[in-house]
Design an enzyme around this catalytic site. Structure first.
Site, PDB file in Angstrom:
ATOM      1  N   GLU A  86     -17.970  28.529 -24.968  1.00  0.00           N
ATOM      2  CA  GLU A  86     -19.281  27.854 -24.923  1.00  0.00           C
ATOM      3  C   GLU A  86     -20.403  28.842 -24.571  1.00  0.00           C
ATOM      4  O   GLU A  86     -21.323  28.528 -23.829  1.00  0.00           O
ATOM      5  CB  GLU A  86     -19.231  26.653 -23.966  1.00  0.00           C
ATOM      6  CG  GLU A  86     -18.279  25.584 -24.494  1.00  0.00           C
ATOM      7  CD  GLU A  86     -18.271  24.289 -23.712  1.00  0.00           C
ATOM      8  OE1 GLU A  86     -19.228  24.025 -22.981  1.00  0.00           O
ATOM      9  OE2 GLU A  86     -17.298  23.542 -23.881  1.00  0.00           O
TER      10      GLU A  86
HETATM   11  C1  LIG Z   1      -9.175  28.488 -24.978  1.00  0.00           C
HETATM   12  C2  LIG Z   1     -10.293  28.600 -25.982  1.00  0.00           C
HETATM   13  C3  LIG Z   1     -10.907  27.456 -26.439  1.00  0.00           C
HETATM   14  C4  LIG Z   1     -11.916  27.541 -27.408  1.00  0.00           C
HETATM   15  N1  LIG Z   1     -12.456  26.389 -27.933  1.00  0.00           N
HETATM   16  C5  LIG Z   1     -13.294  26.487 -28.993  1.00  0.00           C
HETATM   17  C6  LIG Z   1     -13.722  25.319 -29.695  1.00  0.00           C
HETATM   18  O1  LIG Z   1     -13.367  24.188 -29.348  1.00  0.00           O
HETATM   19  N2  LIG Z   1     -14.517  25.467 -30.788  1.00  0.00           N
HETATM   20  C7  LIG Z   1     -14.932  26.693 -31.196  1.00  0.00           C
HETATM   21  O2  LIG Z   1     -15.653  26.760 -32.190  1.00  0.00           O
HETATM   22  N3  LIG Z   1     -14.582  27.822 -30.539  1.00  0.00           N
HETATM   23  C8  LIG Z   1     -13.762  27.747 -29.453  1.00  0.00           C
HETATM   24  N4  LIG Z   1     -13.347  28.883 -28.810  1.00  0.00           N
HETATM   25  C9  LIG Z   1     -13.898  30.162 -29.203  1.00  0.00           C
HETATM   26  C10 LIG Z   1     -14.833  30.740 -28.154  1.00  0.00           C
HETATM   27  O3  LIG Z   1     -16.032  30.012 -28.140  1.00  0.00           O
HETATM   28  C11 LIG Z   1     -14.997  32.220 -28.497  1.00  0.00           C
HETATM   29  O4  LIG Z   1     -13.846  32.868 -27.985  1.00  0.00           O
HETATM   30  C12 LIG Z   1     -16.263  32.809 -27.950  1.00  0.00           C
HETATM   31  O5  LIG Z   1     -17.349  32.346 -28.671  1.00  0.00           O
HETATM   32  C13 LIG Z   1     -16.251  34.330 -28.026  1.00  0.00           C
HETATM   33  O6  LIG Z   1     -15.930  34.749 -29.306  1.00  0.00           O
HETATM   34  P1  LIG Z   1     -14.811  35.873 -29.518  1.00  0.00           P
HETATM   35  O7  LIG Z   1     -13.658  35.517 -28.657  1.00  0.00           O
HETATM   36  O8  LIG Z   1     -14.576  36.067 -30.942  1.00  0.00           O
HETATM   37  O9  LIG Z   1     -15.466  37.152 -28.882  1.00  0.00           O
HETATM   38  P2  LIG Z   1     -16.422  38.253 -29.595  1.00  0.00           P
HETATM   39  O10 LIG Z   1     -17.625  37.596 -30.156  1.00  0.00           O
HETATM   40  O11 LIG Z   1     -15.574  39.058 -30.484  1.00  0.00           O
HETATM   41  O12 LIG Z   1     -16.826  39.066 -28.334  1.00  0.00           O
HETATM   42  C14 LIG Z   1     -15.918  39.925 -27.610  1.00  0.00           C
HETATM   43  C15 LIG Z   1     -16.637  40.424 -26.379  1.00  0.00           C
HETATM   44  O13 LIG Z   1     -17.846  41.098 -26.757  1.00  0.00           O
HETATM   45  C16 LIG Z   1     -18.971  40.479 -26.163  1.00  0.00           C
HETATM   46  N5  LIG Z   1     -20.076  40.524 -27.118  1.00  0.00           N
HETATM   47  C17 LIG Z   1     -20.127  40.007 -28.361  1.00  0.00           C
HETATM   48  N6  LIG Z   1     -21.328  40.228 -28.921  1.00  0.00           N
HETATM   49  C18 LIG Z   1     -22.050  40.910 -28.004  1.00  0.00           C
HETATM   50  C19 LIG Z   1     -23.373  41.437 -27.990  1.00  0.00           C
HETATM   51  N7  LIG Z   1     -24.212  41.296 -29.010  1.00  0.00           N
HETATM   52  N8  LIG Z   1     -23.783  42.075 -26.880  1.00  0.00           N
HETATM   53  C20 LIG Z   1     -22.964  42.219 -25.814  1.00  0.00           C
HETATM   54  N9  LIG Z   1     -21.714  41.743 -25.771  1.00  0.00           N
HETATM   55  C21 LIG Z   1     -21.257  41.105 -26.853  1.00  0.00           C
HETATM   56  C22 LIG Z   1     -18.523  39.064 -25.862  1.00  0.00           C
HETATM   57  O14 LIG Z   1     -19.273  38.484 -24.811  1.00  0.00           O
HETATM   58  C23 LIG Z   1     -17.084  39.284 -25.468  1.00  0.00           C
HETATM   59  O15 LIG Z   1     -17.033  39.697 -24.132  1.00  0.00           O
HETATM   60  C24 LIG Z   1     -12.346  28.818 -27.855  1.00  0.00           C
HETATM   61  C25 LIG Z   1     -11.727  29.964 -27.364  1.00  0.00           C
HETATM   62  C26 LIG Z   1     -10.694  29.878 -26.461  1.00  0.00           C
HETATM   63  C27 LIG Z   1     -10.014  31.136 -26.013  1.00  0.00           C
END
Ligand SMILES: Cc1cc2nc3c(=O)[nH]c(=O)nc-3n(C[C@H](O)[C@H](O)[C@H](O)COP(=O)(O)OP(=O)(O)OC[C@H]3O[C@@H](n4cnc5c(N)ncnc54)[C@H](O)[C@@H]3O)c2cc1C
Length: 623
Positions: A431
């Site tokens: 979120e």
């Molecule tokens: C248990 C669980 C439940 C979830 N439920 C849902 C759901 O119901 N619906 C849904 O749509 N998604 C869901 N998600 C997805 C969740 O919202 C994403 O994991 C989250 O948005 C982060 O995306 P990512 O994991 O791909 O990280 P990435 O976007 O790949 O980021 C990796 C790291 O880099 C950082 N980062 C990324 N971009 C930047 C930037 N520009 N500047 C600085 N730092 C940055 C991030 O903060 C993070 O620390 C869920 C995930 C989990 C693990």
């Protein structure tokens, strides 16, 4: 800052990603925002003081439901079993359905309980104090799942069709994330194209980590729809659909498993030529990302209250254990190191509740734009909640690291601190991760300055634009900037806060300092400020602390008015929180101009360029 040699080629350029995010951003500020004003150096205590109280009629209506929910949780939920087996028993889900827990905020005319945001948060607080997987089930369904966007953006026909079903307990989910789409939705690959007969959209793609996805009947799915072209430029379109999982072509490809939340029903959902009737577009084509962001504005308020529940549970555990565990001749709570943790935990729990409930009350009352407050509440409470849990593990010592089942098996009280820690960690990621929340808030912090001076500082502007920008900036900053130095924030202002008045005055002075900090950072770094995230994050952290201080003082003031006898405790808690917060604010301001950001960034890039592989010697490599 330079890019690395080994950098993979992005599917979407940074400019395209920014464009998509900007297009989805709410540009207007139709209602006042406490935090936006803080960034501009203005303390609007009138927006949060008197601290908004819940309507007594609403409390009366919510009470029986909350009591029944509390009983259900106490009598039927075995969280250790849920954690062990990775399943929520059907009887528990059915019990929640019968209570109406899947339709807490759905209006009564559609079969829901029709309760307020704050009542919903109180329900989630109860649930979170018992079981994280249950929170995920209820919250993915109604904080971000189908009911919330449907209520806000659905047509009457859509509401009549789906809300009664959802209120009865048809589980729903929110599907935005994809393997290549985490924080940045521009690279979305799930597509929806109009069918030949024009009656439907044909949906194809795969969504990752969809909470409730393996159990849901309904989902909000975000997909790329055909781009529009304006002035020869492509404008990517993202559209939101209500999708029924029983339709042909919807498939659960995999159930995901995690460090914690062992019974979360989360999966990879595949869509293969799914025919979605055009009546199932939410809001309108192209508005899907905006819809997701607006949904999250209030949807995000669940996590701050979850953190409050964790804080209260940890305080209970720490109080009991630190009082009864004797080491070196005294209860460990008498040793200063442990006492410092407990005192801080108590003050922070009070502050987290002040922040969460204030945001909930603002959402209910209306007339505020709470997008920044909700983002700060999510960021602040999830980070503080995590620190509280970490301290509780430490206070419990070895028992903090041991599972509840193991403790029980050897005859000790099965206190599940280890599970609480595993279940909570995700709150800093989903979120809106902590980093993305910082960036979201920072974008709004500089918004006014970009409106005024963007033409002067941003690249690619014409000479005419720059000249007009200079005139506009001179007119605005000519009065604004001196005002960020001058102001009356000494005694007798805010005298009604009694012993807390000096803290409110501190917030006022430091709001001006914050505004100066934003402005000076813009002058110093110009358009490159966007890349100086460590600087921006410190400014956002100061705003978070100031907001928490103000909320805490306002809440203590309300409690004083309500019950002068018990009030001393609230003032004591608020005072301790504010004293500690002031220290953190000073450190952040100091770090704005004196820090090691540049050498740290340089080392990180060298690590990415594999120049420091020598540091990784002496271990077995990952395959
Ligand atoms: C248990 C669980 C439940 C979830 N439920 C849902 C759901 O119901 N619906 C849904 O749509 N998604 C869901 N998600 C997805 C969740 O919202 C994403 O994991 C989250 O948005 C982060 O995306 P990512 O994991 O791909 O990280 P990435 O976007 O790949 O980021 C990796 C790291 O880099 C950082 N980062 C990324 N971009 C930047 C930037 N520009 N500047 C600085 N730092 C940055 C991030 O903060 C993070 O620390 C869920 C995930 C989990 C693990």
């Amino acid at each position: 800052m330079a890019t690395t040699a080994a950098e993979p080629k992005p599917k979407v350029s940074a400019d395209e990603a920014r464009e998509v995010a900007e297009a989805a951003r709410e540009q207007e500020w139709a209602a006042p925002s406490f935090v936006r004003d803080l960034f501009l150096g203005k303390l609007r205590m009138d927006l949060i003081h008197p601290y908004p109280e819940q309507d007594p009629e609403e409390i009366r209506r919510a009470q029986p439901f909350l009591e029944r929910l509390e009983r259900l949780l106490r009598e039927t939920v075995d969280s250790d079993r849920i954690d062990r087996e990775g399943e929520i028993p059907d009887a528990v889900i059915q019990g929640l359905r019968e209570l109406g827990a899947f339709g807490i905020k759905i209006p009564r005319e559609y079969g829901g309980l029709g309760l307020s945001q704050l009542s919903y948060m109180k329900a989630i607080e109860l649930v979170s104090s018992v079981d994280g997987s249950l929170t995920a089930l209820l919250s993915a369904h109604q904080s971000i799942g189908v009911p919330q966007p449907l209520k806000m953006f659905g047509t009457e026909a859509q509401k009549k069709r789906y809300l009664p079903r959802l209120a009865k307990g048809a589980i729903s989910a929110f599907a935005l994330t994809e393997p290549g789409v985490g924080s940045d939705p521009a690279a979305m690959e799930t597509t929806a194209v109009p069918s030949e007969d024009g009656k439907s959209w044909i949906l194809n793609g795969e969504k990752l980590w969809c909470t409730n996805g393996t159990k849901a009947e309904l989902m909000v799915v975000m997909a790329r729809t055909p781009s529009k072209f304006a002035g020869g430029k492509e404008r990517r379109q993202i559209t939101a659909f209500v999708v029924e999982t029983a339709w042909p072509g919807v498939e659960v490809a995999h159930r995901c498993h995690f460090m914690g939340l062992k019974a979360i029903y989360n999966g990879v959902i595949r869509f293969s030529n799914v025919r979605v009737p055009k009546e199932n577009v939410l809001w309108e084509p192209g508005k899907g990302l905006k819809l997701a962001l607006i949904t999250l504005n209030t949807g995000r308020l669940t996590l701050p209250i979850t953190a409050v529940a964790a804080g209260k549970r940890c305080l209970e555990i720490a109080r009991q254990w630190a009082g009864e565990r004797v080491q070196w001749g005294r209860p460990i709570g008498k040793h200063d190191a442990i006492a410092q943790k407990i005192g801080t935990m108590a003050a922070n729990t009070f502050a987290m509740e002040a922040v969460a409930e204030l945001c909930g009350a603002m959402a209910d009352r209306g007339g505020y734009d709470i997008r920044l407050e909700a983002a700060i509440a999510k960021l602040y409470n999830s980070e503080v909640g995590w620190r509280i849990i970490d301290d509780t593990v430490q206070i419990r010592g070895g028992r903090g690291y041991e599972t509840a089942d193991s403790l029980r098996a050897r005859g000790e009280k099965p206190i599940p601190v280890e599970r609480i820690m595993r279940d909570f960690r995700i709150n800093l990621i989903f979120e809106g991760s902590s980093e993305i929340m910082h960036l979201f808030i920072a974008r709004e912090a500089v918004d006014k300055h970009l409106q005024v001076a963007g033409d002067v500082v941003l690249p690619g502007k014409s000479l005419g634009q720059r000249l007009r920008g200079v005139v506009r900036s001179a007119l605005f900053y000519g009065w604004w900037y001196p005002g960020r130095w001058l102001g009356w924030s000494a005694w007798p202002r805010y005298a009604e806060f009694g012993a807390l008045a000096p803290h409110v005055r501190f917030v006022e002075r430091n709001a001006r300092r914050l505004a100066r900090g934003v402005f000076h950072s813009m002058l110093r770094f110009g358009p490159k400020l966007e890349f100086r995230q460590a600087v921006l994050f410190r400014l956002v952290d100061v705003a978070g602390e100031l907001f928490a201080m103000a909320a805490t003082c306002a809440r203590a003031r309300l409690l004083v008015a309500r019950d002068p006898v018990a009030a001393g405790h609230a003032v004591q808690m608020a005072d301790l929180f504010c004293r500690q917060s002031r220290g953190r604010i000073r450190a952040k301001f100091k770090g704005l101009w004196r820090n090691e950001d540049v050498p740290t960034y340089r080392v990180a890039q060298e690590v990415l360029e594999q120049k420091h592989l020598w540091l990784e010697q002496g271990m077995v490599r990952l395959q």
